[in-house]
Design an enzyme around this catalytic site. Structure first.
Site, PDB file in Angstrom:
ATOM      1  N   ARG A  98       0.863  -1.185   0.000  1.00 57.99           N
ATOM      2  CA  ARG A  98       0.000   0.000   0.000  1.00 57.99           C
ATOM      3  C   ARG A  98       0.895   1.230   0.000  1.00 57.99           C
ATOM      4  NH1 ARG A  98      -1.394   2.644   4.532  1.00 57.99           N
ATOM      5  NH2 ARG A  98      -1.407   0.837   5.914  1.00 57.99           N
ATOM      6  N   TYR A 122       3.994   5.761  11.254  1.00 59.89           N
ATOM      7  CA  TYR A 122       4.362   4.392  11.643  1.00 59.89           C
ATOM      8  C   TYR A 122       5.198   3.655  10.605  1.00 59.89           C
ATOM      9  CZ  TYR A 122       0.195   3.466   8.732  1.00 59.89           C
ATOM     10  OH  TYR A 122      -0.724   3.448   7.711  1.00 59.89           O
ATOM     11  N   HIS A 174      -3.822   4.147   4.595  1.00 63.01           N
ATOM     12  CA  HIS A 174      -4.876   3.132   4.695  1.00 63.01           C
ATOM     13  C   HIS A 174      -6.189   3.710   4.189  1.00 63.01           C
ATOM     14  CE1 HIS A 174      -7.434  -0.013   6.265  1.00 63.01           C
ATOM     15  NE2 HIS A 174      -8.106   0.884   6.959  1.00 63.01           N
TER      16      HIS A 174
END
Length: 392
Positions: A285, A298, A289
């Site tokens: 990805r 993160y 998200h």
């Protein structure tokens, strides 16, 4: 936005963000380092031979290859436009597929018209392959409908927000297909995060016991929001199928040819009565998200940059150019088509009518309910108060 920039578009980094790889988890086993990874096109666009899966793409023509490229470019263009519309306040939320185009287009183009597809909420490329108008995907995210298309018109179920639940629906549908004696198959899409859900485990159990003609297509994009895959499993996801008694295979999810071949193989198994298969499309990805997420909090920048070098669209373009299967005229025409799609999407979203505000009270109870009637009256009074305050 040109086709070049569309194919190589990078997620925007937050201002002032620096790489903190020492504090963030980095995904492991990138494509090309896993001996069990099925790959037919390298990131450099080199065609590899594979004794087991070559036959499933042996007859592919240059025109079909250009079609796969067109699918990926237009899907990415639509996705970029949807992200932009959300940033402008036109959509409430958007789940981008950036980086996962090959997994979706390759597997989507492997399906037959009579196969049935159960998506999650990110399968915009699969929807494209099934003939769902892209603008219909946006109604739910704008809050004007509950899906926007008839699932039976394209054998493409409505988007499922509850993580992993559609795998149970797919399994039940596949069991029904088998009882009807049809030779069609079912394919269920989900992500690496959903693979940890109990619904998915139950789906594996039932599909194996009843030999259901279903393909479980897991797009392992490395991150379940901010949770890396190694925090979810100690073994590669495709190996989970062994415990349930059916095959699992890991395919390079950035290789559209490999995804096409492996999914064709799995669907043929299902149609011929050999039961379920788990396909793990190992991809990445490249964006957030959803548009409510900030992956720079993160995820290490180096990780994203390493995967950008494996971009699925650039990979196929390199192959097309090296094999003389596409010229500059093709890319120019596609660029114009891409821009036209972006304009159509923008115009369609802004022209969507507001929903009936009182529709939420319908179909709550088959025979009506006093409490619902009371709530409807309270809501009507609340709405009327705005007109009173505005003097109209």
């Amino acid at each position: 936005m040109t086709v070049e920039s569309t194919a190589a578009r990078k997620p925007r980094r937050s201002a002032g963000t620096k790489s903190t790889a020492g504090k963030r988890t980095t995904a492991k086993n990138a494509p090309g380092t896993d001996p069990e990874l099925v790959q037919l096109l390298t990131p450099e666009g080199e065609r590899l031979k594979n004794a087991e899966y070559d036959k499933y793409v042996a007859g592919i023509t240059p025109d079909e290859l250009r079609g796969l490229y067109r699918d990926m470019v237009l899907t990415r263009r639509f996705d970029a436009e949807a992200t932009s519309l959300q940033r402008q306040g036109e959509l409430g939320l958007w789940a981008s597929l950036l980086g996962q185009e090959a997994a979706q287009i390759g597997s989507g183009r492997a399906t037959r018209e009579d196969d049935y597809v159960f998506p999650t909420y990110r399968e915009h490329g699969v929807a494209w392959c099934r003939g769902v108008d892209p603008t219909n995907l946006l109604g739910m995210f704008r809050g004007v409908n509950n899906g926007g298309w008839d699932p039976n018109s394209n054998n493409f179920h409505l988007y499922t927000i509850v993580i992993g639940s559609q795998t149970l629906h797919a399994t039940g549908y596949a069991m029904g297909v088998a009882k009807d004696g049809a030779d069609s198959a079912v394919i269920a899409y989900f992500g690496d995060g959903a693979s940890s859900q109990g619904d998915v485990a139950e789906s594996f159990t039932f599909s194996a016991v009843y030999n259901a003609p279903v393909v479980f297509f897991c797009q392992n994009n490395q991150w379940a929001i901010s949770e890396p895959t190694e925090k979810q499993t100690r073994v590669p996801l495709y190996q989970r199928a062994q415990g349930y008694g059916f095959p699992g295979v890991r395919v390079d999810g950035n290789d559209v040819l490999a995804c096409l071949a492996v999914t064709r193989w799995a669907l043929e198994r299902a149609r011929s009565g050999e039961g379920p298969t788990l396909v793990e499309a190992y991809t990445y990805r490249m964006g957030a998200h959803t548009t409510s997420d900030d992956p720079t909090k993160y995820r290490a920048d180096e990780e994203r940059e390493a995967w950008e070098a494996k971009d699925p669209i650039l990979r196929l373009r390199r192959y097309l150019e090296a094999a003389n299967h596409a010229d500059e005229g093709f890319f120019a025409e596609l660029e114009a088509e891409s821009e036209a799609l972006g304009r159509r999407v923008r115009e369609a979203v802004r022209a969507m009518p507001d929903p009936d505000r009182f529709a939420i009270f319908e179909n709550a109870y088959a025979d009506g309910h006093a409490l619902v009637d009371e709530e409807r009256a309270q809501f009507a009074a609340y709405q009327a108060s705005f007109a009173d305050e505005g003097g109209h």
